[in-house]
Write an enzyme that holds these catalytic residues in place. Structure first.
Site, PDB file in Angstrom:
ATOM      1  N   GLU A  52      21.907  10.249  53.022  1.00 31.44           N
ATOM      2  CA  GLU A  52      20.897   9.394  52.417  1.00 31.44           C
ATOM      3  C   GLU A  52      20.603   8.296  53.435  1.00 31.44           C
ATOM      4  OE1 GLU A  52      21.917   7.682  48.614  1.00 31.44           O
ATOM      5  OE2 GLU A  52      20.036   6.568  48.550  1.00 31.44           O
ATOM      6  N   ARG A  60      37.079  13.984  50.593  1.00 33.04           N
ATOM      7  CA  ARG A  60      36.472  13.077  51.565  1.00 33.04           C
ATOM      8  C   ARG A  60      37.545  12.461  52.449  1.00 33.04           C
ATOM      9  NH1 ARG A  60      33.072   8.815  50.496  1.00 33.04           N
ATOM     10  NH2 ARG A  60      31.959  10.141  49.084  1.00 33.04           N
ATOM     11  N   LYS A  78      29.203   2.541  52.040  1.00 26.86           N
ATOM     12  CA  LYS A  78      28.049   2.003  52.752  1.00 26.86           C
ATOM     13  C   LYS A  78      27.644   0.643  52.202  1.00 26.86           C
ATOM     14  CE  LYS A  78      25.702   5.995  52.730  1.00 26.86           C
ATOM     15  NZ  LYS A  78      24.593   6.946  52.892  1.00 26.86           N
TER      16      LYS A  78
END
Ligand code: ATP
Ligand code: MG
Length: 555
Positions: free
Chosen positions: A36, A260, A270
């Protein structure tokens, strides 16, 4: 920590792919990396990139880059550009470049299909009501009063949503699945919301935007992605991913989840990284203390070291925590092979050789890289006045101190044996000059008569050297798990106050006069250093990428 994976054992994704190829489910494979564009890539993304690209490469397939740009409020072209640069720098080439926003029209048409099939409806409830009526894991949700609108009515309303008739938040489009489903994501999930916001690619063309869950799987399907690999938290979304594909009767991409990457002493959200940048805790996204790809690059990391690290930690199916030391180890291992050795003194004091002709200037041969003979040698000038590290001399040295002390002899790397005969101090008691005598027989640092010295120290010629600024970085957080905080505290409370130390008056050898940003060196005995973007011919600036594990003495 994961045990290191044996080279020839397959990870679970490789097993799945090999099986799919063997049974003919797929003739070839296509993976994708779907960032993204709302921030810079970090080391966790690097893990995902390495995984997607390496799997495709291993099985003769390809990988697409797809920007998952469905949320116009947080996204920006600045991020798109940086993401592309970082993937290239990591050493990967995507086959096709796509944007979820390129599929907006197709996604819209498919949404109308679902409406026509009675599988989607326009809901007028507020977001709050929707949340409340979703129920809980234990209790079923409540049907919306708008759930039984006819397809005709829904179609009309959805078209009006697109035309901009309604305000933000006044209506949404939902999939009509099951408000009592045990998986909360299946309780009539939202497909579209109204957002009168300009998009960085589609401008003002759209005022309704698809949700991730509706856009992602359909984008995969459009690109005929065979293995859509994402992180574990999406496993609960998988039934919905499959539901849309099944109801739309489109190419059946499949989603697979892996754990992850979590790193100790590191924050990877982020949102938090953006906060560090915006509130000035770091100098930018590429601050060398940031866990971003551009931060690592500026710090002095090589793409090989990051790729090797990602490979070495393997692919896990359960959440795990990796010691950041493994990443540093990977860098050290790589730079040991590729970085030329040079001498630099970070905290200089003068060393004067009393019995060396003060008009003399000799040159000494130094090996550039003991790991790589092809790198050759260079010449260093040598005179009666040198700089050495302040902590390589001690006035009251303990027994095991093998560096310089009164009446103690050491080797000056590549030069001579010197013995300390006296020293000078300023009025504050700081040592200013160390006086030595040298043994002319020990030229090149060789023992003249079988005499041994325990210590070897580095130096630069004070009459022929360059000044440099050196930035010493430490971990940005002082806590192993910076995000784990007590009530009333935030991850910012775990910032390491000493993560940056700037040295202004370092002395380096003149061979460094023409360095360019990102050139990498081992400063002997001190660590690996990389030239910063701020470096100029007038003022050299080096970043410490990592320390050395061992000093020469320990070897
Ligand atoms: P956010 O922090 O905004 O929630 P994100 O970290 O998931 O988002 P994306 O840009 O959506 O960021 O991520 C792109 C891809 O990278 C996704 O497939 C995601 O699963 C993967 N990814 C993100 N973080 C990690 C991580 N720590 N380890 C492995 N893969 C990751
Ligand atoms: Mg995401």
């Amino acid at each position: 920590m994961e045990a290191s994976i044996e080279k020839n054992s397959l990870n679970f994704l490789e097993e799945i792919i090999e099986n799919d190829l063997k049974t003919g489910v797929h003739k070839s494979i296509i993976t994708r990396f779907p960032p993204e564009p709302n921030g810079y890539l970090h080391i966790g993304h690097a893990k995902s990139i390495c995984l997607n690209f390496s799997l495709a490469k291993k099985y003769g397939g390809t990988t697409n880059l797809r920007f998952d740009d469905t949320n116009p409020t947080k996204e920006d072209v600045e991020y798109v550009d940086s993401i592309k640069e970082d993937i290239k720098w990591l050493g990967f080439t995507w086959k096709e470049e796509h944007y979820a926003s390129d599929y907006f029209e197709q996604l819209y048409i498919w949404a109308e299909n679902l409406i026509e099939k009675g599988l989607a409806y326009v809901d007028d409830q507020s977001l709050e009501e929707i949340r409340k009526n979703r129920g809980t894991v234990q209790t079923p949700g409540k049907d919306s009063p708008y759930r039984n609108r006819t397809p005709e009515e829904n179609l009309l309303l959805f078209r009006q949503m697109r035309e901009g008739v309604f305000e933000d938040g006044s209506k949404i489009l939902r999939a009509k699945i099951d408000m009592a489903h045990t998986n909360m994501h299946m309780r009539d999930p939202i497909m579209y919301r109204i957002l009168h916001t300009e998009h960085h690619r589609t401008g003002n063309k759209w005022c309704i935007y698809p949700m991730y869950d509706y856009a992602h799987g359909q984008s995969d399907s459009l690109e005929r992605i065979t293995h859509s690999i994402c992180t574990l938290e999406f496993d609960i979304h998988r039934p919905l991913y499959d539901w849309f594909i099944e109801k739309l009767e489109i190419f059946p991409s499949h989603q697979y989840e892996f754990a992850r990457l979590n790193l100790s002493y590191t924050v990877m959200s982020k949102r938090k990284l953006l906060q560090l940048v915006q509130e000035g805790f770091v100098s930018g996204w590429d601050d060398p203390r940031m866990p971003t790809i551009c931060g690592f690059r500026r710090r002095g990391y090589t793409s090989e070291s990051i790729r090797n690290f990602c490979e070495s930690i393997g692919v896990a199916k359960r959440d795990n925590f990796i010691d950041v030391g493994r990443l540093e180890f990977s860098l050290r291992e790589d730079l040991n092979k590729r970085a030329n050795r040079v001498m630099a003194v970070l905290d200089p004091i003068k060393l004067v050789i009393d019995n060396y002709d003060e008009t003399l200037c000799e040159t000494m041969e130094a090996i550039n890289n003991p790991e790589d003979e092809s790198k050759g040698t260079r010449s260093l000038t040598f005179s009666n006045t040198l700089y050495i590290e302040r902590d390589d001399f001690m006035e009251d040295a303990p027994k095991k101190y093998f560096r310089l002390a009164l009446n103690q002899e050491v080797r000056l790397r590549y030069a001579y044996f010197v013995k300390c005969v006296s020293f000078e101090k300023d009025s504050n008691g700081n040592i200013t000059v160390v006086h030595c005598t040298y043994d002319p027989q020990s030229r090149g640092g060789n023992s003249p008569d079988g005499r041994k010295v325990k210590g070897t120290i580095h130096w630069v010629d004070a009459k022929n050297c360059l000044n440099a600024e050196v930035r010493l970085f430490d971990r940005l957080f002082s806590n192993e798990m910076p995000e784990k905080v007590e009530e009333g505290k935030t991850f910012l409370d775990n910032l390491n106050k000493e993560s940056l130390k700037i040295i202004n008056n370092a002395k380096v050898e003149t061979s460094l006069k023409d360095v360019k940003p990102l050139d990498k060196f081992q400063f002997e005995r001190l660590g690996y250093f990389s030239v910063d973007y701020d470096s100029t011919c007038e003022k050299l600036v080096f970043n410490r990428a990592c320390t050395l594990k061992d000093s020469w003495q320990n070897k």
